[in-house]
Scaffold this motif. Structure first.
Motif, PDB file in Angstrom:
ATOM      1  N   ASN A  91       0.864  -1.173   0.000  1.00 44.51           N
ATOM      2  CA  ASN A  91       0.000   0.000   0.000  1.00 44.51           C
ATOM      3  C   ASN A  91       0.910   1.236   0.000  1.00 44.51           C
ATOM      4  O   ASN A  91       1.492   1.602   1.020  1.00 44.51           O
ATOM      5  N   ALA A  92       1.045   1.866  -1.165  1.00 44.44           N
ATOM      6  CA  ALA A  92       1.976   2.989  -1.329  1.00 44.44           C
ATOM      7  C   ALA A  92       1.652   4.143  -0.388  1.00 44.44           C
ATOM      8  O   ALA A  92       2.562   4.780   0.158  1.00 44.44           O
ATOM      9  N   GLU A  93       0.369   4.406  -0.158  1.00 36.23           N
ATOM     10  CA  GLU A  93      -0.031   5.505   0.724  1.00 36.23           C
ATOM     11  C   GLU A  93       0.402   5.236   2.163  1.00 36.23           C
ATOM     12  O   GLU A  93       0.943   6.112   2.835  1.00 36.23           O
ATOM     13  N   GLU A  94       0.165   4.001   2.647  1.00 38.20           N
ATOM     14  CA  GLU A  94       0.584   3.645   4.009  1.00 38.20           C
ATOM     15  C   GLU A  94       2.105   3.667   4.136  1.00 38.20           C
ATOM     16  O   GLU A  94       2.639   4.141   5.141  1.00 38.20           O
ATOM     17  N   THR A  95       2.800   3.130   3.147  1.00 39.65           N
ATOM     18  CA  THR A  95       4.261   3.102   3.194  1.00 39.65           C
ATOM     19  C   THR A  95       4.816   4.516   3.238  1.00 39.65           C
ATOM     20  O   THR A  95       5.725   4.808   4.022  1.00 39.65           O
ATOM     21  N   LYS A  96       4.271   5.402   2.448  1.00 42.67           N
ATOM     22  CA  LYS A  96       4.714   6.801   2.446  1.00 42.67           C
ATOM     23  C   LYS A  96       4.458   7.438   3.813  1.00 42.67           C
ATOM     24  O   LYS A  96       5.336   8.075   4.386  1.00 42.67           O
ATOM     25  N   ALA A  97       3.245   7.248   4.356  1.00 39.74           N
ATOM     26  CA  ALA A  97       2.886   7.838   5.647  1.00 39.74           C
ATOM     27  C   ALA A  97       3.768   7.306   6.777  1.00 39.74           C
ATOM     28  O   ALA A  97       4.257   8.074   7.614  1.00 39.74           O
ATOM     29  N   MET A  98       4.009   5.996   6.807  1.00 37.52           N
ATOM     30  CA  MET A  98       4.813   5.409   7.882  1.00 37.52           C
ATOM     31  C   MET A  98       6.288   5.781   7.740  1.00 37.52           C
ATOM     32  O   MET A  98       6.970   6.010   8.739  1.00 37.52           O
ATOM     33  N   THR A  99       6.778   5.864   6.518  1.00 39.25           N
ATOM     34  CA  THR A  99       8.165   6.285   6.303  1.00 39.25           C
ATOM     35  C   THR A  99       8.344   7.738   6.734  1.00 39.25           C
ATOM     36  O   THR A  99       9.326   8.080   7.405  1.00 39.25           O
ATOM     37  N   GLU A 100       7.403   8.596   6.381  1.00 39.55           N
ATOM     38  CA  GLU A 100       7.478  10.001   6.781  1.00 39.55           C
ATOM     39  C   GLU A 100       7.397  10.148   8.297  1.00 39.55           C
ATOM     40  O   GLU A 100       8.118  10.954   8.889  1.00 39.55           O
ATOM     41  N   LEU A 101       6.526   9.364   8.941  1.00 40.04           N
ATOM     42  CA  LEU A 101       6.423   9.411  10.399  1.00 40.04           C
ATOM     43  C   LEU A 101       7.737   8.966  11.030  1.00 40.04           C
ATOM     44  O   LEU A 101       8.264   9.620  11.939  1.00 40.04           O
ATOM     45  N   PHE A 102       8.292   7.861  10.560  1.00 41.70           N
ATOM     46  CA  PHE A 102       9.565   7.371  11.087  1.00 41.70           C
ATOM     47  C   PHE A 102      10.639   8.452  10.950  1.00 41.70           C
ATOM     48  O   PHE A 102      11.363   8.747  11.907  1.00 41.70           O
ATOM     49  N   GLU A 103      10.751   9.052   9.769  1.00 40.44           N
ATOM     50  CA  GLU A 103      11.790  10.060   9.526  1.00 40.44           C
ATOM     51  C   GLU A 103      11.594  11.295  10.389  1.00 40.44           C
ATOM     52  O   GLU A 103      12.561  11.891  10.863  1.00 40.44           O
ATOM     53  N   ARG A 104      10.329  11.688  10.613  1.00 40.76           N
ATOM     54  CA  ARG A 104      10.063  12.847  11.481  1.00 40.76           C
ATOM     55  C   ARG A 104      10.507  12.562  12.912  1.00 40.76           C
ATOM     56  O   ARG A 104      11.151  13.389  13.558  1.00 40.76           O
ATOM     57  N   ILE A 105      10.175  11.375  13.405  1.00 43.92           N
ATOM     58  CA  ILE A 105      10.578  11.006  14.769  1.00 43.92           C
ATOM     59  C   ILE A 105      12.103  10.879  14.852  1.00 43.92           C
ATOM     60  O   ILE A 105      12.725  11.347  15.795  1.00 43.92           O
ATOM     61  N   ALA A 106      12.695  10.243  13.845  1.00 46.13           N
ATOM     62  CA  ALA A 106      14.148  10.034  13.816  1.00 46.13           C
ATOM     63  C   ALA A 106      14.908  11.351  13.819  1.00 46.13           C
ATOM     64  O   ALA A 106      16.013  11.433  14.357  1.00 46.13           O
TER      65      ALA A 106
END
Length: 142
Positions: A91-106
């Motif tokens: 799911n490209a939308e979920e992958t994008k959202a979770m990757t962006e969340l991870f990067e923001r937290i990181a």
């Protein structure tokens, strides 16, 4: 329907909730402070009761978590477990959202990245980090 909801413990849940809103984008934040009439039950000064949290709820990536103050209980409860946010990597939308969340937290200065998020040898996407409160988070796309 039954649910399993992680219940985190903090020295100061009021501050932790602000952190999770700012850094993790937490939503649906609710906080129940200790009332002056319950202060004795929780072993806190009635004048400080409003700053103490007997229960709170919030959502990260749509998942509910509970939290409360430790109330002088010993132990580092939050580093004993890991929270895993899982999604469908197709799911490209979920992958994008979770990757962006991870990067923001990181990117937060008080975050320790244990594994940068990326493709893994087993075919999934995974990343791991520890937040400022010692909570281990795994981001897992299968």
């Amino acid at each position: 329907m039954t649910q399993l909801i992680p219940y985190l413990a903090f020295d100061n849940t009021k501050d932790a909730l602000s952190y999770y809103e700012e850094v993790f984008g937490a939503t649906d934040v609710q906080r129940l402070p200790v009332g002056k009439e319950q202060a004795g039950q929780f072993g806190v000064d009635p004048e400080q009761a409003d700053n103490m949290t007997m229960h709170s709820e919030f959502k990260v990536a749509g998942h509910t978590l509970y939290a409360a103050d430790k109330f002088n209980k010993a132990g580092d409860f939050n580093s004993s477990i890991s929270l895993s946010i899982n999604w469908q990597k197709d799911n490209a939308e979920e992958t994008k959202a979770m990757t962006e969340l991870f990067e923001r937290i990181a990117a937060h200065p008080e975050t320790t990245v244990d594994m940068p998020i990326g493709e893994q040898f087993w075919g999934g996407v995974m990343g791991a980090l520890k937040d400022k409160y010692g909570v281990d988070w795994m981001f897992n796309g299968n």
